[in-house]
Design an enzyme around this catalytic site. Structure first.
Site, mmCIF file in Angstrom:
data_model
loop_
_atom_site.group_PDB
_atom_site.id
_atom_site.type_symbol
_atom_site.label_atom_id
_atom_site.label_comp_id
_atom_site.label_asym_id
_atom_site.label_seq_id
_atom_site.Cartn_x
_atom_site.Cartn_y
_atom_site.Cartn_z
ATOM 1 N N GLY A 1 0.828 -1.213 0.000
ATOM 2 C CA GLY A 1 0.000 0.000 0.000
ATOM 3 C C GLY A 1 0.857 1.254 0.000
ATOM 4 O O GLY A 1 2.077 1.189 0.209
ATOM 5 N N ASP A 2 0.223 2.386 -0.301
ATOM 6 C CA ASP A 2 0.893 3.702 -0.274
ATOM 7 C C ASP A 2 2.094 3.786 -1.214
ATOM 8 O O ASP A 2 3.099 4.444 -0.921
ATOM 9 C CB ASP A 2 1.339 4.063 1.158
ATOM 10 C CG ASP A 2 0.174 4.073 2.122
ATOM 11 O OD1 ASP A 2 -0.947 4.387 1.679
ATOM 12 O OD2 ASP A 2 0.377 3.758 3.304
ATOM 13 N N HIS B 1 -5.108 8.362 -1.024
ATOM 14 C CA HIS B 1 -4.379 8.490 -2.290
ATOM 15 C C HIS B 1 -4.028 9.952 -2.506
ATOM 16 O O HIS B 1 -4.910 10.786 -2.729
ATOM 17 C CB HIS B 1 -5.225 7.949 -3.448
ATOM 18 C CG HIS B 1 -5.466 6.468 -3.366
ATOM 19 N ND1 HIS B 1 -6.232 5.781 -4.267
ATOM 20 C CD2 HIS B 1 -4.998 5.541 -2.490
ATOM 21 C CE1 HIS B 1 -6.234 4.489 -3.945
ATOM 22 N NE2 HIS B 1 -5.509 4.328 -2.862
ATOM 23 N N GLY C 1 -2.207 7.056 -6.216
ATOM 24 C CA GLY C 1 -2.978 8.281 -6.466
ATOM 25 C C GLY C 1 -2.294 9.168 -7.485
ATOM 26 O O GLY C 1 -2.918 9.651 -8.432
ATOM 27 N N ALA D 1 -1.786 8.582 4.969
ATOM 28 C CA ALA D 1 -2.624 9.646 4.418
ATOM 29 C C ALA D 1 -4.036 9.601 5.009
ATOM 30 O O ALA D 1 -4.789 10.561 4.926
ATOM 31 C CB ALA D 1 -2.684 9.530 2.891
HETATM 32 P P1 GDP Z 1 -1.214 5.648 -2.544
HETATM 33 O O1 GDP Z 1 -2.045 5.249 -1.385
HETATM 34 O O2 GDP Z 1 -0.615 4.480 -3.258
HETATM 35 O O3 GDP Z 1 -1.911 6.583 -3.482
HETATM 36 O O4 GDP Z 1 0.031 6.462 -1.953
HETATM 37 P P2 GDP Z 1 -0.026 7.585 -0.792
HETATM 38 O O5 GDP Z 1 -0.578 8.822 -1.360
HETATM 39 O O6 GDP Z 1 -0.664 7.038 0.437
HETATM 40 O O7 GDP Z 1 1.501 7.706 -0.449
HETATM 41 C C1 GDP Z 1 2.434 8.031 -1.427
HETATM 42 C C2 GDP Z 1 3.151 9.292 -1.003
HETATM 43 O O8 GDP Z 1 4.264 9.494 -1.848
HETATM 44 C C3 GDP Z 1 2.316 10.547 -1.145
HETATM 45 O O9 GDP Z 1 2.701 11.441 -0.140
HETATM 46 C C4 GDP Z 1 2.700 11.080 -2.521
HETATM 47 O O10 GDP Z 1 2.541 12.483 -2.624
HETATM 48 C C5 GDP Z 1 4.148 10.716 -2.558
HETATM 49 N N1 GDP Z 1 4.727 10.450 -3.884
HETATM 50 C C6 GDP Z 1 4.235 9.734 -4.920
HETATM 51 N N2 GDP Z 1 5.146 9.615 -5.891
HETATM 52 C C7 GDP Z 1 6.254 10.266 -5.455
HETATM 53 C C8 GDP Z 1 7.576 10.471 -5.985
HETATM 54 O O11 GDP Z 1 7.915 10.010 -7.070
HETATM 55 N N3 GDP Z 1 8.423 11.201 -5.203
HETATM 56 C C9 GDP Z 1 8.087 11.712 -3.988
HETATM 57 N N4 GDP Z 1 8.983 12.408 -3.293
HETATM 58 N N5 GDP Z 1 6.868 11.516 -3.465
HETATM 59 C C10 GDP Z 1 5.978 10.806 -4.179
HETATM 60 P P1 IMO Z 2 -3.881 2.926 0.197
HETATM 61 O O1 IMO Z 2 -4.976 2.670 -0.817
HETATM 62 C C1 IMO Z 2 -1.684 1.322 3.625
HETATM 63 C C2 IMO Z 2 -3.868 -1.576 6.099
HETATM 64 C C3 IMO Z 2 -4.105 -1.253 7.558
HETATM 65 C C4 IMO Z 2 -4.104 -2.651 8.143
HETATM 66 C C5 IMO Z 2 -4.813 -3.479 7.083
HETATM 67 C C6 IMO Z 2 -6.295 -3.656 7.317
HETATM 68 O O2 IMO Z 2 -3.745 4.344 0.570
HETATM 69 O O3 IMO Z 2 -2.627 2.244 -0.230
HETATM 70 P P2 IMO Z 2 -8.383 -2.048 7.030
HETATM 71 O O4 IMO Z 2 -8.680 -0.688 7.596
HETATM 72 O O5 IMO Z 2 -8.339 -2.103 5.547
HETATM 73 O O6 IMO Z 2 -9.276 -3.115 7.606
HETATM 74 O O7 IMO Z 2 -6.902 -2.394 7.578
HETATM 75 O O8 IMO Z 2 -4.603 -2.773 5.858
HETATM 76 N N1 IMO Z 2 -4.358 -0.574 5.128
HETATM 77 C C7 IMO Z 2 -3.545 0.247 4.432
HETATM 78 N N2 IMO Z 2 -2.212 0.438 4.497
HETATM 79 N N3 IMO Z 2 -2.421 1.998 2.701
HETATM 80 C C8 IMO Z 2 -3.753 1.775 2.589
HETATM 81 O O9 IMO Z 2 -4.471 2.240 1.555
HETATM 82 C C9 IMO Z 2 -4.397 0.920 3.522
HETATM 83 N N4 IMO Z 2 -5.669 0.486 3.702
HETATM 84 C C10 IMO Z 2 -5.631 -0.416 4.681
HETATM 85 O O10 IMO Z 2 -3.064 -0.452 8.071
HETATM 86 O O11 IMO Z 2 -2.785 -3.156 8.214
HETATM 87 MG MG MG Z 3 -2.201 5.661 0.637
#
Ligand code: GDP
Ligand code: IMO
Ligand code: MG
Length: 423
Positions: free
Chosen positions: A12-13, A41, A17, A298
């Site tokens: 994840g993360d 995201h 997004g 996030a």
């Molecule tokens: P998602 O859940 O997969 O959409 O990812 P998140 O938004 O939770 O976490 C990704 C983080 O990395 C966010 O803070 C984005 O703004 C950041 N991000 C994404 N791509 C890049 C990159 O290429 N460089 C940097 N520095 N940050 C990035």
């Molecule tokens: P994005 O889409 C990171 C993790 C939680 C926990 C497990 C189950 O931003 O990548 P839940 O609330 O879904 O029942 O929790 O999944 N988790 C995430 N970790 N990014 C996310 O979403 C997550 N959505 C759930 O931390 O381990």
């Molecule tokens: Mg995320």
């Protein structure tokens, strides 16, 4: 026409997004296909910085329709709040649609998730996601389309509330006030009605018209309910084929699958994480939280656990999803590291193992690392692959060769424009 799916290749993360915001430029329809507001995201573009929880990240494109799909679990209050946030920033939500068949997250799901976490959970986001999907599989949950139908609403609540109240009672909490909840549901129905649609028909109308559809996944494969680190997983399927399964079209129609890979690893919540660094080692990559791209959740703001890139995870993610391309994000975050490591294999009792071991074994194994010299240069201003430092190129090519899938995008900063397109 093309059907493209964007999914997380790790925990994840990964930056889904940002990639959906970027790739939606060529999409006629963007569909969030699973999960709920457990997602966070992040999008940074000319309109500002946004943390999308349930609304697809194609919403910033004026000509693109955005569907919250049938496979999702939607908290109506969160959705309405997110609509308000976007509108306050001048973003139109006129093109937002909600599948009538999407599951709903009710206030009691959130309460029960919190209670279960307080009494020994798995580190969920406490958004009631697991509880809503549990009721879906018990066939007792409300779906978005039910909000328009007073009699159906009443019947489903009458059927399910005795079970919900028994659970609340177990935690010493009062029963749900059903009259109040019914009123709340009807009010949600009035507000959400204009965006309700038949998700299946909408998607098929775009397929039949030969349009471009982009599917946005939530989380990553390691937290898939069947294929991830059970029980420390989410309650849905963050894998590409589920875009087809939940939408109701043949998976063979998917043309492209983009695996989003962070240049290192991060995870939130409990469970094994083989390449996890200690707090000191991870401090630079995590950051202080002052920047939007620092490693803090996030959705929950929790500090993310940080680790080195893990090839076993990427290979597993590819085996599950069948990537056609990779997007490597956050390369710039490695700019200041002297040495960078990649886990290339796992050892159990001194023996190399292949594949992805089960949860218990993941705690026991030892990753084998390959070390790379850092590049100690700023990559955020690099506009093409050639201008990247040599050591960064080596790092990228190594990953590409080991996974066997081309890296088509390289993220060099959080904003939409911080991306290298590799030809
Ligand atoms: P998602 O859940 O997969 O959409 O990812 P998140 O938004 O939770 O976490 C990704 C983080 O990395 C966010 O803070 C984005 O703004 C950041 N991000 C994404 N791509 C890049 C990159 O290429 N460089 C940097 N520095 N940050 C990035
Ligand atoms: P994005 O889409 C990171 C993790 C939680 C926990 C497990 C189950 O931003 O990548 P839940 O609330 O879904 O029942 O929790 O999944 N988790 C995430 N970790 N990014 C996310 O979403 C997550 N959505 C759930 O931390 O381990
Ligand atoms: Mg995320």
């Amino acid at each position: 026409m093309s059907i493209k799916v964007v999914v997380g290749a790790q925990w994840g993360d990964e930056g889904k997004g940002k990639m959906v915001d970027l790739l939606s430029e060529n999409a006629d329809l963007v569909v969030r296909f699973q999960g709920g507001d457990n997602a966070g995201h992040t999008v940074m573009n000319d309109d500002g910085t946004f943390k999308q929880h349930i609304i697809p990240c194609g919403i910033f494109r004026k000509d693109c329709v955005n569907l919250i799909g049938t496979g999702t679990a939607v908290n109506p209050d969160v959705l309405l709040g997110e609509i308000r946030t976007l509108q306050a920033a001048g973003i139109s939500t006129e093109n937002l649609r909600l599948s009538e068949s999407a599951q709903l997250v009710m206030p009691y799901h959130v309460t029960l998730d919190e209670c279960m976490e307080e009494t020994g959970g798995i580190g969920t986001t406490r958004r009631g996601i697991g509880q809503a999907y549990a009721d879906k599989f018990l066939r007792k949950n409300l779906r978005a389309g039910d909000l328009k139908k007073t009699d159906t609403l009443k019947a489903i609540l009458d059927d399910n509330l005795p079970f919900i109240n028994a659970q609340l009672g177990y935690f010493g909490l009062p029963a749900v006030n059903s009259a109040e909840l019914l009123e709340k549901c009807l009010e949600w129905g009035r507000r959400l009605s204009p965006m309700l649609c038949n998700g299946f028909e909408l998607i098929h109308s775009y397929i039949d018209a030969g349009k471009n559809i982009l599917f946005e996944g939530q989380l990553g494969v390691m937290k898939d309910i069947d294929l991830g680190i059970y029980p420390y997983v989410t309650a849905s399927h963050p894998v590409a084929a589920y875009a087809a399964v939940s939408s109701g079209f043949p998976a063979a129609k998917i043309d492209e699958i983009t695996g989003v890979v962070k240049a290192f690893s991060s995870a939130i919540g409990d469970g094994p994480f083989p390449t996890e660094m200690n707090l000191e080692e991870s401090a630079v990559l995590r950051g202080s939280g002052a920047h939007p791209d620092d490693e803090y959740g996030a959705t929950t703001g929790r500090a993310r656990r940080i680790g080195w890139l893990d090839l076993a995870v990427l290979k597993y993610a590819h085996a599950v999803n069948g990537f056609t391309e990779l997007a490597l994000t956050k390369l710039d975050k490695l700019d200041t590291l002297q040495t960078i490591k990649i886990a290339t294999a796992y050892l159990v009792d001194g023996q190399a193992i292949t594949g992805m071991p089960d949860t218990d074994e993941l705690y026991r194994l030892e990753p084998v690392y390959e070390s790379f010299d850092g590049w100690l240069q700023d990559t955020s201003s690099c506009m093409d692959f050639e201008s990247l430092p040599e050591n960064a190129k080596k790092y990228i090519v190594f990953i590409e060769n080991r996974v066997g899938i081309p890296i088509r995008y390289i993220g060099t900063g959080p904003s939409r424009k911080n991306i290298i397109l590799v030809k």
